[in-house]
Design a protein around this motif. Structure first.
Motif, mmCIF file in Angstrom:
data_model
loop_
_atom_site.group_PDB
_atom_site.id
_atom_site.type_symbol
_atom_site.label_atom_id
_atom_site.label_comp_id
_atom_site.label_asym_id
_atom_site.label_seq_id
_atom_site.Cartn_x
_atom_site.Cartn_y
_atom_site.Cartn_z
ATOM 1 N N THR A 87 -6.785 -6.699 10.147
ATOM 2 C CA THR A 87 -7.308 -6.040 8.594
ATOM 3 C C THR A 87 -7.892 -7.224 7.976
ATOM 4 O OG1 THR A 87 -6.356 -5.106 6.710
ATOM 5 C CG2 THR A 87 -4.843 -6.724 7.813
ATOM 6 N N THR A 132 -5.106 -1.370 15.641
ATOM 7 C CA THR A 132 -5.941 -0.823 14.345
ATOM 8 C C THR A 132 -6.579 -1.870 13.718
ATOM 9 O OG1 THR A 132 -3.918 0.702 13.730
ATOM 10 C CG2 THR A 132 -5.546 0.019 11.873
ATOM 11 N N ILE A 166 -9.146 -2.513 10.607
ATOM 12 C CA ILE A 166 -9.526 -1.812 9.292
ATOM 13 C C ILE A 166 -10.052 -2.972 8.294
ATOM 14 C CG2 ILE A 166 -7.872 -0.079 9.363
ATOM 15 C CD1 ILE A 166 -5.994 -1.408 7.735
ATOM 16 N N ASN A 167 -10.792 -2.329 7.248
ATOM 17 C CA ASN A 167 -11.351 -3.368 6.304
ATOM 18 C C ASN A 167 -11.879 -4.687 6.871
ATOM 19 O OD1 ASN A 167 -10.515 -1.282 4.437
ATOM 20 N ND2 ASN A 167 -8.444 -2.095 4.469
ATOM 21 N N ALA A 177 -11.217 1.676 11.358
ATOM 22 C CA ALA A 177 -11.546 2.465 9.644
ATOM 23 C C ALA A 177 -12.065 1.367 8.620
ATOM 24 C CB ALA A 177 -10.420 3.143 9.535
ATOM 25 N N ASN A 178 -13.007 1.751 7.708
ATOM 26 C CA ASN A 178 -13.362 1.076 6.672
ATOM 27 C C ASN A 178 -14.093 -0.240 6.885
ATOM 28 O OD1 ASN A 178 -12.529 3.180 5.186
ATOM 29 N ND2 ASN A 178 -10.553 2.408 5.233
ATOM 30 N N ASN A 179 -14.716 -0.297 7.987
ATOM 31 C CA ASN A 179 -15.485 -1.621 8.546
ATOM 32 C C ASN A 179 -16.547 -1.675 8.242
ATOM 33 O OD1 ASN A 179 -12.905 -2.782 10.056
ATOM 34 N ND2 ASN A 179 -13.174 -0.966 11.105
ATOM 35 N N ASN A 210 -16.723 3.902 8.496
ATOM 36 C CA ASN A 210 -17.187 2.652 8.924
ATOM 37 C C ASN A 210 -18.728 2.586 8.508
ATOM 38 O OD1 ASN A 210 -14.846 1.317 10.651
ATOM 39 N ND2 ASN A 210 -15.588 3.199 11.753
ATOM 40 N N THR A 241 -6.833 9.922 8.582
ATOM 41 C CA THR A 241 -6.340 8.654 7.947
ATOM 42 C C THR A 241 -5.434 8.636 7.087
ATOM 43 O OG1 THR A 241 -8.524 7.545 8.411
ATOM 44 C CG2 THR A 241 -7.210 6.387 6.712
ATOM 45 N N SER A 257 -3.750 3.634 5.195
ATOM 46 C CA SER A 257 -5.057 3.852 5.725
ATOM 47 C C SER A 257 -4.946 3.695 7.248
ATOM 48 C CB SER A 257 -6.279 2.938 5.007
ATOM 49 O OG SER A 257 -6.240 3.517 3.642
#
Length: 1023
Positions: A634, A654, A656-657, A681-683, A706, A888, A905
């Protein structure tokens, strides 16, 4: 014989300790209650805040080395109806009266207030839709108002002008996703010029009124630029614009020469350039205020170079505004969010020789969205937002004050200290005539190297002479001290000093030991599983082998100042070979020679590791997971590697970010061979050979939310099945936005935006049975390409949706920018199919982008879990509970209703209990998002085996064993000595029990000589 002696010795030792525990238990039959922690302690006793040091009227100069002036300010509330929100804009008319534009968040309205000479007049300018909080205001030569602002309903740039009797309102740029960070200036013809931001393309835009039409152009499209714009016009009406470069995290500046735009980077220090404000002096030279990483900065063009200064190190980025007086001296208003929780409105001005820094208003959470203007006497006027009371406020300068305090001889007793050594701080306080004076209070604020703050109250030892001591020097590095002196009727003073705490840079927080190198701290015999190692800022040249379950983090928490370089470029920087490791706050680089070498490497079989807030650059692999599962990555960055984040045969992880960029061999995020059930997720992935790459049977992964921008391929799925690609942006890629190739089947492609790609929006080859619906394919060279494939281009079932305020139920396909069909019944679905050669057609093409179709999503669902309930364990066991979810969500793990862990998330989560306690427990995983809630529960029974007695009797059900359990639970576990006996027993008895269980003679000897006598003793106590 040796074995019998060993068992007998163990029995005697346990018996003696049990008798001691019995004695202890008689003296203490009840467990001690937990002490309260200062339940009645007041805020003043806990610490001092800035509001104790500062009064809002008069204001206090906060940096005595910079300033010789103090000022009085008049502060009033303009609009207190609530929901008055940020980005105010202020201008003064020809009478010097203030006019302010701002945003009412409660009603979504653009507001305007003006001072008539006797009262504030407030009106609504635009209430059509729900407007946003980016406003900019200017007054023309007739004192008529012009306002540019962002319409968040239609997501475009608007402009309002007062014509003398009414407001004239128009849309300047109707393009979607434009208009944020708008800034307005008027030329000599009173024509408006506006700079603003294109949110999707990441471009700096510029619009000007020619007298008959709006002329719109792109100023800068290099990367992702244009946030925090500010515009000013020179004496030739040529625009000058300051703005932020998000990709390079730097301040940029553009000016129109009369024939072309000249663009340059002003400040390339990381994070420089947010919340810019620009003004031009009488020589047309630009002056810019802005925020750096965590400070207020100022840049001016001297005619040949940029001169850059840091003005306030305590500032945190959030709104600056600059104006120049008649002497070309800058005046800056800004919001300072440090110290929290009471941010201030501050003001800086250049006196001609030094900077004067002042707190204007510190009553509550104030200062957001500030805007400054100077009157004809060069006195500042400031509009701003009061977050505590949802109010619009206004401050203006009254006069200077001359009754001053003066702190002299501020010092510490020495300059460098050892860890936890006492520091003595002293100073002398005088009045302005130089006499020592007793004041109301003197306090010192100590800013530690970890950015935490402690206040010290200093006491008077002689008239005007004050001392204070500080002993909590628990971090190495520089401690900055600010001394504040306060006295009623005087303008308060402050003084700055610092001291150092110096020792070895690597620390085990559990043992208190210090080391020269990180590996030395890991290898030390006193370093045990569960310990935390911190690393001070600096550059370290090492290859670490992490063979213990540790937390290893930088002291500062920042990868910018804690850099680890590979000593051997063929080896990994961090090689993790055990479970439950946390690594955070490092830059790792230089593992670039070996094909599989990595900045951070999780070796085969490792799991449950957290990699957070790290930057991996110039390695073969930035972060590499081999056969490694249930890990979390993360807030990481991976750039200029062959592969950014690389997973091989790794599942249930996982990511993420995180941001991956300029990784030019495999991909930014690369799932390579049998990587399944991972969540991405959210990359952000940009400038990679492939932004996100799934290959060779990497199945059942979730790729959600993403941004894949400016890569060769945005998202590539190669020979993989049953993956979900949802809510991603695949934009401006050199070749393809979304690519499914080589028997990639049964994937779901949903709610993605694949636009402005040079070749194809979506490309499918030898890939079938994929479900593709509710996506946007717009402005690609070819929106869709399919070969040797047969796919489904609409929802698998009918969907109830809202379109143009009407509700329909039908199948939904995708939106194609080149679709030319009609929609006779206005249901948002084209009447004729969209032709997809070599594949099934999209029978239900959308007329506009999918975001215009409001579909209520279903509640989240736990799709799998492990283990199955009920679960049975012994005391002290390690037990992991796992779930996967189809959306999510946020996860709350609870035991008997008490929360023990949260995950934010995620689409998969795990909770591990490492110290199972005797009893029956309900373990719950509660998953929640905006769509709803679901829950998975387990019944978990933990029992306590009596290892030796069970081995001796050959069964755990013998009644004597129940007597021993009762004695343990009722007596031993309720006092320290008893708990120590239990811990020793559980650590030593399992291997002995194994030996006893396999030897019949030994079983008899232990039963007759140890267990039965022990039961007889404990039975008497229990009964």
């Amino acid at each position: 014989m040796k074995l019998t002696l060993k068992v007998t010795t163990f029995a005697v030792a346990i018996t003696i300790m049990l008798l001691i525990a019995v004695a202890m238990n008689v003296a203490s039959a009840e467990p001690p209650t937990k002490a309260k922690v200062n339940p009645d302690q007041t805020k003043e006793e806990l610490n001092y805040s800035e509001e104790h040091m500062v009064v809002s009227n008069p204001s206090e100069t906060i940096s005595s080395p910079c300033s010789v002036m103090r000022s009085l300010w008049s502060i009033e509330t303009v609009d207190s109806i609530g929901h008055c929100q940020g980005y105010t804009s202020l201008a003064l008319n020809s009478n010097g009266y203030p006019h302010i534009s701002y945003y009412n968040g409660g009603y979504g309205e653009l507001m305007y207030s003006k001072w008539t000479g006797s009262e504030w007049e407030i009106e609504t300018v635009d209430s059509d839709g729900r407007l946003c909080d980016y406003t900019s205001l200017a007054l023309d030569t007739n004192d008529y108002l012009h306002i540019s602002y962002y319409d968040s309903t239609n997501e475009n740039l608007k402009y309002a002008k007062w014509a003398g009797s009414e407001w004239e309102i128009e849309t300047v740029d109707p393009t979607r996703y434009v208009g944020k960070y708008t800034s307005l200036a008027l030329d000599t013809n009173d024509y408006p010029h506006i700079s603003y931001f294109h949110d999707i393309h990441g471009e700096l835009m510029y619009a000007k009124w020619t007298g008959s039409a709006w002329d719109i152009e792109t100023v800068d499209s290099n990367g992702y630029v244009g946030e925090y714009t500010s515009i000013a016009l020179d004496t030739n009406d040529c625009p000058h614009i300051s703005y932020y470069d998000y990709i390079n995290q730097s301040l940029k500046y553009a000016k129109w020469t009369g024939s072309e735009w000249e663009i340059e980077t002003v400040d390339s220090e990381r994070y420089a350039g947010r919340d810019t404000s620009i003004a031009l002096d009488s020589n047309n030279n630009p002056h810019i205020s802005y925020y750096g990483r965590s400070d207020l900065k100022y840049a001016k063009w001297t005619g040949s170079v940029w001169n850059i200064e840091m003005l306030d190190p305590d500032a945190r980025w959030d709104y600056t505004s600059i104006a120049l007086d008649t002497k070309n001296c800058p005046h800056i208003s800004y919001h300072c969010s440090s110290p929290t929780p009471y941010p201030d409105l501050k003001y800086a001005k250049w006196t001609g020789s030094i900077w004067s820094l002042q707190v204007v208003d510190s009553l509550g959470n104030v200062g957001r969205g500030s805007s400054i203007a100077l009157d004809t006497n060069d006195c500042p006027h400031i509009s701003y937002y009061d977050n505590s009371y949802d109010a619009l406020k206004y401050a203006y300068y009254i006069s200077d004050i001359v009754t001053l305090l003066n702190i002299t001889q501020a010092q510490t007793d020495k300059s460098t200290y050892a860890l936890n050594e006492t520091v003595t701080i002293s100073c002398i306080v005088q009045n302005e005539t130089g006499y020592d004076i007793t004041v109301d209070c003197v306090n010192a604020k100590i800013l530690r190297p970890d950015s935490s703050i402690e206040w010290v109250t200093m006491t008077e030892v002689l008239v005007g002479n004050y001392n204070g001591t500080f002993t909590n020097t628990s971090f190495y590095g520089t401690y900055n001290v600010t001394i504040y002196a306060n006295k009623t009727g005087y303008v308060n003073d402050s003084a700055e000093l610092c001291f150092e705490v110096s020792t070895l840079p690597v620390h085990n927080l559990n043992t208190g030991e210090d080391f020269e190198a990180i590996q030395a701290a890991i290898d030390d015999s006193d370093t045990l599983n569960g310990h935390t190692i911190t690393v001070d800022p600096g550059t370290y040249t090492e290859n670490m082998n992490v063979n213990k379950s540790l937390t290893i983090r930088s002291t500062s928490g920042s990868p910018d100042d804690t850099i680890v370089q590979a000593a051997n470029s063929d080896d990994h920087v961090f090689e993790v070979i055990v479970d439950y490791v946390n690594i955070s706050g490092f830059t790792v680089e230089g593992a670039g020679t070996g094909y599989l070498s990595a900045g951070i490497y999780l070796a085969e079989g490792t799991k449950n590791t957290i990699i957070s807030n790290n930057e991996a650059s110039y390695n073969s692999n930035g972060i590499y997971l081999l056969h490694s599962c249930n890990n979390t990555l993360t807030n990481c960055k991976a750039s200029y590697n062959s592969n950014g984040i690389h997973l091989h045969y790794s599942c249930n992880n996982t990511i993420i970010n995180s941001t991956v960029s300029n990784n030019l061999a495999g991909g930014g995020i690369y799932l390579d061979v049998y990587c399944s059930y991972n969540s991405l997720a959210n990359n952000i992935a940009f400038n990679n050979s492939c932004g996100i790459l799934l290959s060779y049977s990497s199945n059942n992964n979730n790729v959600l939310n993403n941004n894949a921008l400016n890569n060769e391929r945005g998202i590539l799925v190669y020979n993989c099945n049953k993956n979900i690609l949802a809510n991603n942006n695949a934009l401006n890629n050199d070749l393809i936005g979304i690519d499914l190739s080589s028997w990639s089947n049964n994937n779901c492609i949903l709610n993605n935006n694949a636009s402005n790609n040079n070749d194809y929006g979506i490309y499918l080859k030898l890939s079938s049975s994929n479900l593709v619906y509710l996506n946007n394919f717009v402005d690609n060279n070819d929106n869709v390409y399919s070969a040797d494939s047969s796919n489904i281009w609409n929802s698998p079932s009918k969907i109830t949706y809202t379109y143009n305020a009407n509700t329909y139920t039908n199948y939904l396909g995708n939106y194609y920018g080149d679709y030319t069909g009609s929609d006779a019944n206005n249901d948002g679905i084209g009447d004729s199919p969209y032709n997809i050669p070599n594949d099934n057609n999209d029978i239900y093409p959308l007329m506009v982008g999918f975001e215009n179709y409001i579909v209520k999503p279903h509640s989240p669902s736990c799709t799998s879990h492990a283990p199955e309930s009920p679960v049975n364990d012994y005391v002290g066991a390690n037990r992991t509970f796992e779930i996967t979810i189809d959306q999510t969500v946020d996860v709350s793990w609870q035991i008997n209703g008490t929360e023990v862990q949260t995950n934010a998330s995620v689409t998969a989560a795990a909770y591990t209990n490492t110290s199972a306690v005797n009893g029956t427990w309900n373990v719950s995983a509660i998953v929640t998002n905006a769509n709803g809630t679901d829950m998975q529960t387990w019944d978990w029974t933990v029992t306590s085996p009596c290892f030796i007695a069970t081995a001796a009797y050959g069964t755990p059900l013998h009644e004597d064993i129940d007597v021993l359990r009762d004695f343990r639970d009722k007596y031993l576990l309720h006092n320290p000595a008893g708990r120590a006996v239990v811990n020793i027993y559980y650590s030593l008895s399992p291997p002995l029990a194994d030996l006893i269980r396999g030897n019949t003679g030994l079983r008899t000897a232990v039963r007759d000589g140890f267990v039965e006598p022990l039961v007889a003793i404990t039975r008497r106590v229990v009964e």
